[in-house]
Enzyme design. Structure first.
Site, PDB file in Angstrom:
ATOM      1  N   SER A 112      52.498  65.553  36.161  1.00  0.00           N
ATOM      2  CA  SER A 112      53.083  65.992  35.441  1.00  0.00           C
ATOM      3  C   SER A 112      53.206  67.225  34.430  1.00  0.00           C
ATOM      4  CB  SER A 112      52.315  64.931  34.458  1.00  0.00           C
ATOM      5  OG  SER A 112      52.610  64.669  32.855  1.00  0.00           O
ATOM      6  N   LYS A 113      54.054  67.564  33.728  1.00  0.00           N
ATOM      7  CA  LYS A 113      53.932  68.936  33.051  1.00  0.00           C
ATOM      8  C   LYS A 113      53.697  69.102  31.465  1.00  0.00           C
ATOM      9  CE  LYS A 113      57.509  71.239  35.879  1.00  0.00           C
ATOM     10  NZ  LYS A 113      57.401  71.990  36.497  1.00  0.00           N
TER      11      LYS A 113
ATOM     12  N   LYS B 209      55.791  51.847  32.325  1.00  0.00           N
ATOM     13  CA  LYS B 209      56.450  51.604  30.946  1.00  0.00           C
ATOM     14  C   LYS B 209      56.602  50.714  30.775  1.00  0.00           C
ATOM     15  CE  LYS B 209      58.545  56.756  31.652  1.00  0.00           C
ATOM     16  NZ  LYS B 209      59.904  57.368  31.126  1.00  0.00           N
TER      17      LYS B 209
ATOM     18  N   GLY C 173      67.752  53.152  37.206  1.00  0.00           N
ATOM     19  CA  GLY C 173      66.073  52.364  37.126  1.00  0.00           C
ATOM     20  C   GLY C 173      65.623  52.657  36.342  1.00  0.00           C
TER      21      GLY C 173
ATOM     22  N   GLN D  10      61.598  64.847  24.411  1.00  0.00           N
ATOM     23  CA  GLN D  10      60.682  63.307  24.869  1.00  0.00           C
ATOM     24  C   GLN D  10      59.678  63.801  23.350  1.00  0.00           C
ATOM     25  OE1 GLN D  10      57.299  61.505  26.133  1.00  0.00           O
ATOM     26  NE2 GLN D  10      57.939  63.854  28.081  1.00  0.00           N
TER      27      GLN D  10
ATOM     28  N   ASP E  82      61.583  58.817  24.774  1.00  0.00           N
ATOM     29  CA  ASP E  82      63.056  58.964  25.753  1.00  0.00           C
ATOM     30  C   ASP E  82      64.197  58.749  25.585  1.00  0.00           C
ATOM     31  OD1 ASP E  82      60.923  59.457  27.636  1.00  0.00           O
ATOM     32  OD2 ASP E  82      61.244  57.645  28.484  1.00  0.00           O
TER      33      ASP E  82
ATOM     34  N   ASN F   6      56.915  54.880  26.482  1.00  0.00           N
ATOM     35  CA  ASN F   6      56.099  55.862  27.518  1.00  0.00           C
ATOM     36  C   ASN F   6      55.356  56.209  26.454  1.00  0.00           C
ATOM     37  OD1 ASN F   6      58.541  56.992  25.109  1.00  0.00           O
ATOM     38  ND2 ASN F   6      58.922  58.717  26.789  1.00  0.00           N
TER      39      ASN F   6
ATOM     40  N   ALA G 143      65.116  55.237  34.343  1.00  0.00           N
ATOM     41  CA  ALA G 143      65.393  56.233  33.270  1.00  0.00           C
ATOM     42  C   ALA G 143      66.801  55.540  32.471  1.00  0.00           C
ATOM     43  CB  ALA G 143      64.973  57.563  34.038  1.00  0.00           C
TER      44      ALA G 143
ATOM     45  N   THR H 255      54.096  57.369  31.938  1.00  0.00           N
ATOM     46  CA  THR H 255      55.275  57.391  32.515  1.00  0.00           C
ATOM     47  C   THR H 255      54.473  56.211  34.178  1.00  0.00           C
ATOM     48  OG1 THR H 255      55.841  59.091  34.587  1.00  0.00           O
ATOM     49  CG2 THR H 255      53.691  58.543  34.602  1.00  0.00           C
TER      50      THR H 255
END
Length: 269
Positions: free
Chosen positions: A16-17, A68, A127, A242, A105, A89, A129, A64
């Protein structure tokens, strides 16, 4: 005084960033606070939520995959957008101890497209996203939406859930021209199947190609789109967008978006 903190939960979570994004903003603003990662390996994050409810320093969390949707029944209320999307999220605690679920998101996805108008869009993947992307497209008034997916039944069910009278196709299908192509699938990601680049032939010259994949950031789809002279948006745009909405709720401050270029260098170093 205990340092306030937020975090991101998921499994896996090391990639994760989000900690880098929020950490950059906290440092830039000189705010006391931190943002961590929390690995939640179980199918449900119930134990995690129970433990955090009584932590006075906890300002909330981002959620994440794969949590979710499984986090939703553990919360006290859902923001209307999160309820409509069917995914949370961002979880925010209130002073009375209740927890509210949000979906950032949707605005995060749309942020780099704001000010543009699209009559038609082709979305690849059905999916988690895709749920946020479809909600954003519907809210923006995109009239014609085509959804490509391996499972046509899943794609049809998703469009029906959102009340979208769109078209469902197998992945890679050639067809009518569109103004926007969005890859919400894992195709093109490191270790995954390649994205069918022939689909670029469906994008009008004035169109936009948007790939939410972040590893690699510059995907084969985006490279090929630029070579055709098409406008592109990469996965970091949605990720940073987001995070902006979540950061405001976590720490009560507006992130310094004028430093996005610097942040991108940190994230891609």
């Amino acid at each position: 005084m205990t340092t306030p903190y937020a975090e991101v939960i998921g499994n896996p979570i090391a990639q994760s960033k989000s900690p880098a994004i929020h950490g950059f903003w906290l440092s830039a603003l000189g705010l006391a606070g931190r943002y961590d990662r929390a690995l939640v390996e179980t199918a449900s994050p119930a134990d995690y939520i129970t433990a955090r409810r009584t932590d006075a320093a906890w300002r909330g969390c981002n959620v994440t995959m794969p949590h979710k949707q499984s986090v939703m029944p553990l919360l006290d209320r859902l923001d209307p957008l999160a309820a409509r999307v069917g995914a949370v999220n961002t979880v925010i605690p209130a002073e009375d101890g209740t927890l509210t679920g949000y979906n950032t998101d949707v605005p995060g996805f749309w942020e780099p497209l704001a000010g543009r108008s699209f009559a038609s869009a082709l979305v690849v993947g059905a999916g988690g996203a895709a749920r946020a992307v479809l909600a954003a497209l519907a809210d923006a008034g995109v009239a014609t939406i085509t959804l490509q997916n391996r499972s046509l039944a899943k794609a049809e069910a998703l469009l029906a859930e959102f009340g979208i009278a769109g078209t469902v196709e197998p992945i890679g299908t050639a067809g009518t021209a569109v103004d926007l192509l969005v890859n919400t699938s894992a195709m093109g990601m490191v270790g995954q199947a390649p994205f069918p680049l022939d689909l670029l032939g469906r994008v009008r010259e004035t169109g936009v190609v948007y790939d939410i994949v972040t590893s690699p950031l510059d995907t084969a789809l985006l490279i090929a789109a630029r070579q055709r002279g098409l406008a592109t948006v990469d996965g970091l745009a949605m990720l940073i967008g987001q995070a902006d909405h979540a950061f405001r709720r976590f720490f009560g401050a507006v992130p310094p978006r004028e430093r996005d270029a610097e942040l991108r260098k940190v994230l891609t170093a």
